[in-house]
Design a protein around this motif. Structure first.
Motif, PDB file in Angstrom:
ATOM      1  N   ARG A 289      24.395  13.206  -0.240  1.00 14.06           N
ATOM      2  CA  ARG A 289      24.443  11.849  -0.766  1.00 14.06           C
ATOM      3  C   ARG A 289      23.042  11.276  -0.873  1.00 14.06           C
ATOM      4  O   ARG A 289      22.155  11.651  -0.092  1.00 14.06           O
ATOM      5  CB  ARG A 289      25.268  10.942   0.152  1.00 14.06           C
ATOM      6  N   PRO A 290      22.827  10.356  -1.822  1.00 10.85           N
ATOM      7  CA  PRO A 290      21.507   9.745  -1.928  1.00 10.85           C
ATOM      8  C   PRO A 290      21.224   8.834  -0.740  1.00 10.85           C
ATOM      9  O   PRO A 290      22.137   8.262  -0.141  1.00 10.85           O
ATOM     10  CB  PRO A 290      21.587   8.955  -3.237  1.00 10.85           C
ATOM     11  N   GLY A 291      19.950   8.691  -0.432  1.00  7.60           N
ATOM     12  CA  GLY A 291      19.542   7.843   0.675  1.00  7.60           C
ATOM     13  C   GLY A 291      18.467   6.866   0.243  1.00  7.60           C
ATOM     14  O   GLY A 291      17.606   7.179  -0.582  1.00  7.60           O
ATOM     15  N   TRP A 292      18.523   5.660   0.793  1.00  7.98           N
ATOM     16  CA  TRP A 292      17.541   4.604   0.527  1.00  7.98           C
ATOM     17  C   TRP A 292      16.812   4.300   1.819  1.00  7.98           C
ATOM     18  O   TRP A 292      17.387   4.377   2.917  1.00  7.98           O
ATOM     19  CB  TRP A 292      18.274   3.358   0.034  1.00  7.98           C
ATOM     20  N   TYR A 293      15.538   3.971   1.709  1.00 10.17           N
ATOM     21  CA  TYR A 293      14.800   3.546   2.899  1.00 10.17           C
ATOM     22  C   TYR A 293      13.752   2.521   2.529  1.00 10.17           C
ATOM     23  O   TYR A 293      13.286   2.443   1.394  1.00 10.17           O
ATOM     24  CB  TYR A 293      14.140   4.744   3.602  1.00 10.17           C
ATOM     25  N   CYS A 294      13.404   1.704   3.483  1.00 12.82           N
ATOM     26  CA  CYS A 294      12.247   0.837   3.329  1.00 12.82           C
ATOM     27  C   CYS A 294      11.682   0.569   4.710  1.00 12.82           C
ATOM     28  O   CYS A 294      12.381   0.612   5.717  1.00 12.82           O
ATOM     29  CB  CYS A 294      12.589  -0.459   2.595  1.00 12.82           C
ATOM     30  N   GLY A 295      10.393   0.346   4.746  1.00 19.15           N
ATOM     31  CA  GLY A 295       9.761   0.116   6.033  1.00 19.15           C
ATOM     32  C   GLY A 295       8.276  -0.086   5.850  1.00 19.15           C
ATOM     33  O   GLY A 295       7.778  -0.181   4.733  1.00 19.15           O
ATOM     34  N   HIS A 296       7.553  -0.118   6.938  1.00 20.43           N
ATOM     35  CA  HIS A 296       6.114  -0.308   6.832  1.00 20.43           C
ATOM     36  C   HIS A 296       5.386   0.493   7.887  1.00 20.43           C
ATOM     37  O   HIS A 296       5.926   0.876   8.906  1.00 20.43           O
ATOM     38  CB  HIS A 296       5.735  -1.793   6.923  1.00 20.43           C
ATOM     39  N   GLY A 297       4.141   0.774   7.580  1.00 20.75           N
ATOM     40  CA  GLY A 297       3.250   1.472   8.494  1.00 20.75           C
ATOM     41  C   GLY A 297       1.834   1.045   8.174  1.00 20.75           C
ATOM     42  O   GLY A 297       1.608   0.007   7.555  1.00 20.75           O
ATOM     43  N   PHE A 298       0.884   1.869   8.583  1.00 18.02           N
ATOM     44  CA  PHE A 298      -0.520   1.528   8.347  1.00 18.02           C
ATOM     45  C   PHE A 298      -1.241   2.720   7.744  1.00 18.02           C
ATOM     46  O   PHE A 298      -0.994   3.863   8.115  1.00 18.02           O
ATOM     47  CB  PHE A 298      -1.204   1.102   9.656  1.00 18.02           C
ATOM     48  N   THR A 299      -2.112   2.451   6.782  1.00 14.39           N
ATOM     49  CA  THR A 299      -2.918   3.494   6.173  1.00 14.39           C
ATOM     50  C   THR A 299      -4.083   3.816   7.102  1.00 14.39           C
ATOM     51  O   THR A 299      -4.393   3.052   8.030  1.00 14.39           O
ATOM     52  CB  THR A 299      -3.473   3.040   4.817  1.00 14.39           C
ATOM     53  N   PRO A 300      -4.770   4.948   6.849  1.00 16.74           N
ATOM     54  CA  PRO A 300      -5.957   5.256   7.669  1.00 16.74           C
ATOM     55  C   PRO A 300      -7.053   4.214   7.520  1.00 16.74           C
ATOM     56  O   PRO A 300      -7.978   4.161   8.330  1.00 16.74           O
ATOM     57  CB  PRO A 300      -6.408   6.612   7.114  1.00 16.74           C
ATOM     58  N   TYR A 301      -6.946   3.372   6.479  1.00 14.02           N
ATOM     59  CA  TYR A 301      -7.954   2.334   6.269  1.00 14.02           C
ATOM     60  C   TYR A 301      -7.648   1.066   7.070  1.00 14.02           C
ATOM     61  O   TYR A 301      -8.386   0.080   6.990  1.00 14.02           O
ATOM     62  CB  TYR A 301      -8.037   1.989   4.780  1.00 14.02           C
ATOM     63  N   GLY A 302      -6.530   1.076   7.814  1.00 11.21           N
ATOM     64  CA  GLY A 302      -6.180  -0.073   8.630  1.00 11.21           C
ATOM     65  C   GLY A 302      -5.370  -1.131   7.927  1.00 11.21           C
ATOM     66  O   GLY A 302      -5.074  -2.177   8.505  1.00 11.21           O
ATOM     67  N   THR A 303      -5.007  -0.892   6.672  1.00 10.59           N
ATOM     68  CA  THR A 303      -4.210  -1.863   5.932  1.00 10.59           C
ATOM     69  C   THR A 303      -2.720  -1.587   6.123  1.00 10.59           C
ATOM     70  O   THR A 303      -2.303  -0.437   6.272  1.00 10.59           O
ATOM     71  CB  THR A 303      -4.550  -1.821   4.432  1.00 10.59           C
ATOM     72  N   SER A 304      -1.923  -2.657   6.105  1.00 14.79           N
ATOM     73  CA  SER A 304      -0.477  -2.527   6.254  1.00 14.79           C
ATOM     74  C   SER A 304       0.133  -2.099   4.919  1.00 14.79           C
ATOM     75  O   SER A 304      -0.266  -2.564   3.851  1.00 14.79           O
ATOM     76  CB  SER A 304       0.119  -3.866   6.696  1.00 14.79           C
ATOM     77  N   LEU A 305       1.117  -1.191   4.989  1.00 14.18           N
ATOM     78  CA  LEU A 305       1.715  -0.631   3.788  1.00 14.18           C
ATOM     79  C   LEU A 305       3.228  -0.763   3.868  1.00 14.18           C
ATOM     80  O   LEU A 305       3.844  -0.305   4.832  1.00 14.18           O
ATOM     81  CB  LEU A 305       1.330   0.845   3.663  1.00 14.18           C
ATOM     82  N   PHE A 306       3.825  -1.411   2.881  1.00 17.21           N
ATOM     83  CA  PHE A 306       5.281  -1.576   2.818  1.00 17.21           C
ATOM     84  C   PHE A 306       5.810  -0.782   1.637  1.00 17.21           C
ATOM     85  O   PHE A 306       5.261  -0.859   0.533  1.00 17.21           O
ATOM     86  CB  PHE A 306       5.649  -3.053   2.664  1.00 17.21           C
ATOM     87  N   VAL A 307       6.834   0.004   1.873  1.00 14.87           N
ATOM     88  CA  VAL A 307       7.343   0.869   0.812  1.00 14.87           C
ATOM     89  C   VAL A 307       8.865   0.789   0.739  1.00 14.87           C
ATOM     90  O   VAL A 307       9.551   0.487   1.725  1.00 14.87           O
ATOM     91  CB  VAL A 307       6.935   2.341   1.030  1.00 14.87           C
ATOM     92  N   GLU A 308       9.387   1.068  -0.453  1.00 18.65           N
ATOM     93  CA  GLU A 308      10.813   1.277  -0.673  1.00 18.65           C
ATOM     94  C   GLU A 308      10.954   2.645  -1.322  1.00 18.65           C
ATOM     95  O   GLU A 308      10.183   2.995  -2.224  1.00 18.65           O
ATOM     96  CB  GLU A 308      11.400   0.200  -1.581  1.00 18.65           C
ATOM     97  N   GLY A 309      11.903   3.425  -0.867  1.00 23.91           N
ATOM     98  CA  GLY A 309      12.039   4.780  -1.389  1.00 23.91           C
ATOM     99  C   GLY A 309      13.481   5.191  -1.590  1.00 23.91           C
ATOM    100  O   GLY A 309      14.410   4.617  -1.016  1.00 23.91           O
TER     101      GLY A 309
END
Length: 335
Positions: A289-309
């Protein structure tokens, strides 16, 4: 199978919606509790009836619903599964619909559930339960369950218990990370980015045309043009039970600051993130079945990253994923 899992009851609380609401983690369970309370208030503080909750108005968490008939006999209370949500039947690889709870493959889990349901019937109040489960591979989950009493109009007591249940992979709280695996018709309510909805529709149409899951060849580069640079391809090799990055789009690698194409998912620089993706990708493959996700983490540059996949299972032991950046204020779907 669930049988080998270790199960630990971490806490349980019966009470009014006002008491339980602040303790709920899942938006869907918060909505379910509000729906139950609205029925109580609308009916002059009488307990809601089973007919008040239909598949149509439970669409937002139907896959995560367990519905029990309360059977009273000489031995006491017994609980029979009237509805066993498809999330559980696929994830556990069995379906208990029509069976009593003591038929559950895990006797310890069955005993804990029996006591919880008895508590609901005795108090006539919602009950929130928190359980920790450990799989044989070492992955640990918090299981959050909300059990709600239902009774027929003018009835003498609880005759049905409605349970909404969600699993939270331990470690994902720090991201935070929201996931859902479901039928396309239900998953559409979660997907926000139009580009991801378009991809989900394309995958669903291929499933209908083929009568089975699509294969990798169904997605040549020209068909993936709207998502180029954001595509991730995970594969499971016969010699390795885990997942490996076969392809990571240039947009993702530039955003993250590293390229781990060809490496196991568990070798991800962020170990917790890798563990979540490994679990989620394998679940998508195993459930088909297909799956959806979203969340956040941090890049190596120290910036916050929010994604939907979006993760789409393919026949040839691959997961086609597309990951898009998104805004913080939209990072969790509305309750």
């Amino acid at each position: 199978m669930l049988g080998p899992f270790d199960v630990i009851l971490e806490g349980q609380l019966a009470g009014t919606p006002a008491l339980l609401a602040p303790r709920l983690r899942s938006n869907e369970l918060s909505q379910l509790l509000r729906d139950w309370q609205e029925h109580v208030q609308r009916q002059g503080w009488a307990m809601p009836a089973p007919g008040d909750f239909t598949p149509e108005n439970l669409r937002y968490l139907l896959d995560h619903i367990l519905l029990f008939d309360v059977v009273r006999d000489a031995t006491g209370l017994r609980f029979r599964y009237r509805h066993y949500g498809s999330h559980f039947s696929f994830a556990r690889n069995f379906d208990l619909s029509g069976q009593f709870i003591d038929a559950h493959p895990n006797p310890h889990f069955a005993t804990l559930a029996q006591r919880t349901l008895e508590h609901v019937c005795a108090t006539g109040l919602p009950v929130l339960s928190a359980t920790k489960m450990r799989q044989p591979d070492g992955a640990e989950y918090h299981v959050e369950a909300l059990s709600l009493p239902l009774a027929p109009p003018g009835g003498a007591g609880v005759d049905t218990v409605l349970v909404g249940q969600f699993d939270h992979l331990l470690g994902s709280e720090q991201m935070p990370f929201r996931v859902n695996i479901s039928d396309p018709a239900l998953l559409r309510h979660w997907v926000e980015a139009p580009a991801l909805r378009q991809l989900l529709e394309q995958w669903d149409q291929l499933c209908t045309t083929r009568g089975s899951l699509p294969v990798r060849a169904d997605f040549p580069p020209e068909n993936l043009r709207p998502w180029l640079g954001r595509v991730i391809l995970l594969e499971r090799r016969p010699s390795d039970p885990g997942l490996r990055y076969r392809l990571i789009g240039s947009g993702v690698t530039e955003e993250r600051g590293y390229d781990i194409t060809g490496q196991p998912v568990t070798d991800h620089p962020d170990a917790e993130y890798g563990r979540v993706i490994q679990w989620f990708g394998l679940a998508v493959l195993n459930l088909g079945r297909p799956g959806w996700y979203c969340g956040h983490g941090f890049t190596p540059y120290g910036t916050s990253l929010f994604v939907e996949g979006l993760c789409l299972p393919l026949q040839d032991d691959c997961v086609l994923a597309v990951q898009l950046p998104r805004k913080l204020e939209n990072s969790v779907p509305p309750a």
